[in-house]
Design an enzyme around this catalytic site. Structure first.
Site, short mmCIF file in Angstrom:
data_model
loop_
_atom_site.label_atom_id
_atom_site.label_comp_id
_atom_site.label_asym_id
_atom_site.label_seq_id
_atom_site.Cartn_x
_atom_site.Cartn_y
_atom_site.Cartn_z
N GLY A 690 -106.88 22.40 -36.67
CA GLY A 690 -105.98 23.24 -36.13
C GLY A 690 -104.50 22.89 -36.67
N GLU A 691 -104.22 21.72 -36.16
CA GLU A 691 -102.86 21.43 -35.93
C GLU A 691 -102.23 20.41 -37.18
OE1 GLU A 691 -101.66 21.19 -31.51
OE2 GLU A 691 -103.51 20.29 -32.05
MO1 MOS Z 1 -102.26 23.40 -29.01
S1 MOS Z 1 -100.21 22.83 -28.87
O1 MOS Z 1 -103.03 22.00 -28.60
O2 MOS Z 1 -102.50 24.88 -28.30
#
Ligand code: MOS
Length: 731
Positions: A690-691
């Site tokens: 995701g990040e």
């Molecule tokens: Mo994320 S900032 O871990 O939703």
């Protein structure tokens, strides 16, 4: 059967969303539903001395106007304990409507319930409060010098040291010593926070837009003094969250209170402005990165420090300087975070908290050092690739950063880059190419899962995890399909409901691996209980042959993982693993910007991101996740900034016309490539996708802007004024 894992399977939630059948938290219909709206404080700190609800109560359709004068008592938020993760659920320490104290400008101090949303909103505006103001501190830039060193905890290194970084800096033949600033950001999910609460006696059903249904259940049980078993939290879809829906904010609590008081189902959909007032954003930061190197580009020292504010009523520090522990093999390293408290709402996690803004500073500094050394920025990074985790010598479970740069440089055509700034042009456009490393740690959380296989060849996976649009449910269907020898279409995945076995929160890019771990174990247990298939036979066929209609297995159990003891056991195992390995996803970002030589207009025109996210479960949703992440990085780099009035702490751009986020016209074609190499220590080899795509993105853009224009900007966002005027004001 071809494996489902790795395939580009369409999202199972896609048709419901594109046809409008998907129900979000403000869309569950109930008979006699009432609507609630919040009243927000207009002072920064002080005491409410008088409340006039006359005009509000007289509005047609108003059912109740609640303030601290007439709201029923609720328990204050629990004391936080790392041994009971549920106690970490509260957004702030304020006991809303049970106090006459105002702690931030915009704190909810009342709730109005009415027959319609519009009547509630209008009546909320008519509640008149009188205050005795108290002194406050809200100006981060002015207060930053008063910050104190942050203490670390089990899950976060706030500081670290190897060798003597300061002496090495003084002695370094080539060095940079730079100061960076990044502003507060807000998440701006497409779906503003919303809650629908329905009481039936002492039983409560809540539809809440959240990344953590289990936390909502635990927190409401605590606040309202009822057993968690009496509460059902349902959240099948979340319209974006990005960390902004990870803890419990006042809207959730006060909707539940409003329903309790009126005896009606109550819905509250925050306005866009309400989201800014009643939920936290990202910490702003001031950072220092100092690097020293030999003339042939070996880092001798790396110093990374940060200063950032918390709210006096809560908040959690981001791991801003943690990238300094992992990315470059300097002989000397020092990193240290500093904190101060302001009279603002608590901050909360947001889009790769820490690493996103920390990597902006570090990766900008590396680029600047490369310039000083006269070395290619990719070459400088590769030359300083460490064999073990630089700060403590721990083993990497998996590390393919150098390959990411090699593949990325090849795909982007980096070799054609003319090294001098301002040396590449296309008509009136100055063209710049920038690169940066991406890095995000791999997280895992406890998850309870049950799996049922039916003799008709269908399967049911049940786990209270969350679908915020990432493809979470689709990925688990693929995992179960392979484990049971089915097609993903034969697997139904139930999630987003606390009546299901308790799942992990959706955060830290850890949900897929967390659920996968338990799901794979449950499928193994299930297969064992069924017995061995004959050649060519499926497990479902074994069931049918033996006359069984189904078989079921569970891994984890709510009674164990839901208790403090279960969590301690989980955390002990997790921390032991963390002592042994450094686990992270990483990547290489490459981008092209064009800058108008006269106006400073910036346009992104090309992007290549190459990532090591471990094993790819779904080629389509993973690429989509990473593209979305890069777009968030574009927002951080070029547009996003929550403007906070330094005189009052009040957010000045609490709307989407003044808070800018990337639109289609801001986003170039983004080529994403994953190495797809499983991590040997993570469930199914998944590191989390995701990040990591957000990290490094802002630095890649800043580096490209420097390459295009010769201007190095250390203060986000990279707006025209900063490009055109040297003496731009910095926080
Ligand atoms: Mo994320 S900032 O871990 O939703």
């Amino acid at each position: 059967m071809t494996p489902a894992i790795g395939a580009a399977v369409d999202r199972v939630d896609g048709p419901a969303k594109t046809t409008g059948r998907a129900r979000y938290s403000a869309e569950f219909p109930y008979d006699a539903i009432a609507h609630a709206a919040l009243v927000y404080a207009t002072i920064t700190r002080g005491q409410i001395t008088a409340v006039d609800t006359g005009a509000a109560s007289a509005e047609p359709g108003v059912l109740a106007v609640l303030t601290h004068l007439n709201a029923p008592a609720m328990k204050p938020p629990p004391r936080e304990s790392p041994l009971n993760l549920d106690t970490l659920a509260s957004g702030t320490s304020v006991n809303y409507l049970n106090t006459d104290q105002v702690h931030w400008n915009g704190q909810p101090v009342g709730v109005v319930v009415a027959e319609t949303h519009e009547a509630a909103q209008r009546a909320a505006d008519l509640v008149h409060l009188t205050y005795q103001p108290l002194p406050f501190t809200v100006d981060f830039a002015a207060e930053a010098a008063n910050a104190v060193p942050q203490r670390g905890n089990m899950l976060q290194h706030a500081a670290g040291k190897k060798g003597d970084a300061d002496a090495a800096l003084a002695a370094a033949p080539v060095s940079v010593d730079l100061r960076f600033t990044t502003p507060c950001h807000h998440h701006n999910a497409l779906e503003p926070h919303a809650t629908t609460a329905v009481w039936d006696g002492d039983h409560l059903t809540v539809h809440d837009s959240t990344q953590n249904i289990a936390w909502v259940r635990a927190h409401l049980a605590h606040k309202f003094g009822i057993p968690a078993a009496n509460i059902r939290v349902v959240c099948p879809y979340v319209g974006g969250a990005f960390g902004g829906k990870s803890v419990i904010w006042p809207g959730t609590i006060l909707t539940t209170l409003a329903a309790r008081v009126t005896g009606r189902p109550v819905r509250m959909a925050l306005s866009r402005e309400g989201v800014y007032r009643a939920t936290g954003g990202r910490q702003p930061s001031v950072q220092r990165v100092a690097l020293g190197a030999t003339r042939d580009g070996r880092l001798t020292t790396l110093i990374h420090t940060s200063t950032a504010p918390l709210g006096r009523v809560g908040g959690r520090p981001e791991q801003i300087t943690s990238v300094a522990r992992h990315v470059y093999g300097a002989e000397n390293i020092r990193h240290q975070q500093h904190l101060l408290q302001l009279d603002t709402i608590s901050n909360t996690i947001s889009r790769a908290p820490g690493e996103s803004i920390g990597s902006f500073a570090l990766e900008s500094a590396i680029d600047e050092l490369a310039g000083k050394l006269g070395m290619d920025p990719v070459e400088l990074r590769v030359r300083n690739e460490p064999a073990r985790n630089p700060i403590d010598g721990k083993a990497f479970s998996h590390r393919r950063l150098t390959e990411c740069f090699a593949v990325g440089a090849e795909k982007f055509g980096w070799a054609a880059r003319a090294p001098e700034p301002r040396s590449m042009r296309d008509g009136r456009w100055l063209v710049g190419w920038g690169t940066a490393a991406a890095y995000h740690p791999a997280w895992q959380f406890p998850a309870n899962v049950t799996v049922r296989l039916n003799a008709d060849g269908t399967a049911l996976v049940r786990c209270g995890f969350h679908e915020m649009g990432m493809g979470a449910a689709t990925a688990q269907a693929q995992i179960a399909a392979d484990a049971l020898g089915l097609s993903p279409g034969a697997v139904t995945v139930q999630y987003g409901d606390t009546d299901l076995p308790t799942g992990p929160g959706a955060g830290g890019s850890g949900q897929t691996a967390s659920v996968a771990r338990s799901l794979v174990a449950a499928c193994q247990k299930l297969r064992k209980s069924i017995g061995n298939p004959a050649p060519g036979e499926s497990y479902a066929q074994v069931l049918a042959r033996t006359g069984r209609s189904h078989a079921q297995a569970a891994v984890g159990s709510d009674t164990r993982l839901g208790t403090a003891l279960g969590q301690v056991r989980y955390m002990t195992r997790y921390l032991r693993d963390q002592r042994r390995w450094v686990k992270a996803a990483c990547g290489a970002q490459f981008c092209e910007v064009r800058a108008d030589n006269d106006t400073g207009e910036l346009r992104l025109t090309r992007w290549t991101g190459v990532f090591d996210v471990g094993r790819v479960i779904n080629a389509k949703t993973t690429a989509s996740q990473l593209r979305g992440a890069i777009i968030m990085g574009i927002g951080i780099a070029l547009e996003e900034e929550t403007l906070i009035d330094p005189r009052t702490g009040r957010i000045m751009n609490a709307n989407l016309s003044d808070y800018h986020i990337p639109v289609h016209a801001d986003v170039p074609r983004i080529d994403v490539h994953c190495l797809d190499d499983p991590d040997p220590t993570m469930p199914l080899g998944v590191l989390g996708a995701g990040e990591v795509g957000i990290t490094g993105a802002a630095a890649a853009i800043a580096n490209a802007v420097h390459h295009a224009t010769g201007r190095r900007i250390h203060d986000l966002p990279l707006t025209l004024d900063k490009l055109l005027y040297r003496d731009h004001p910095a926080i």
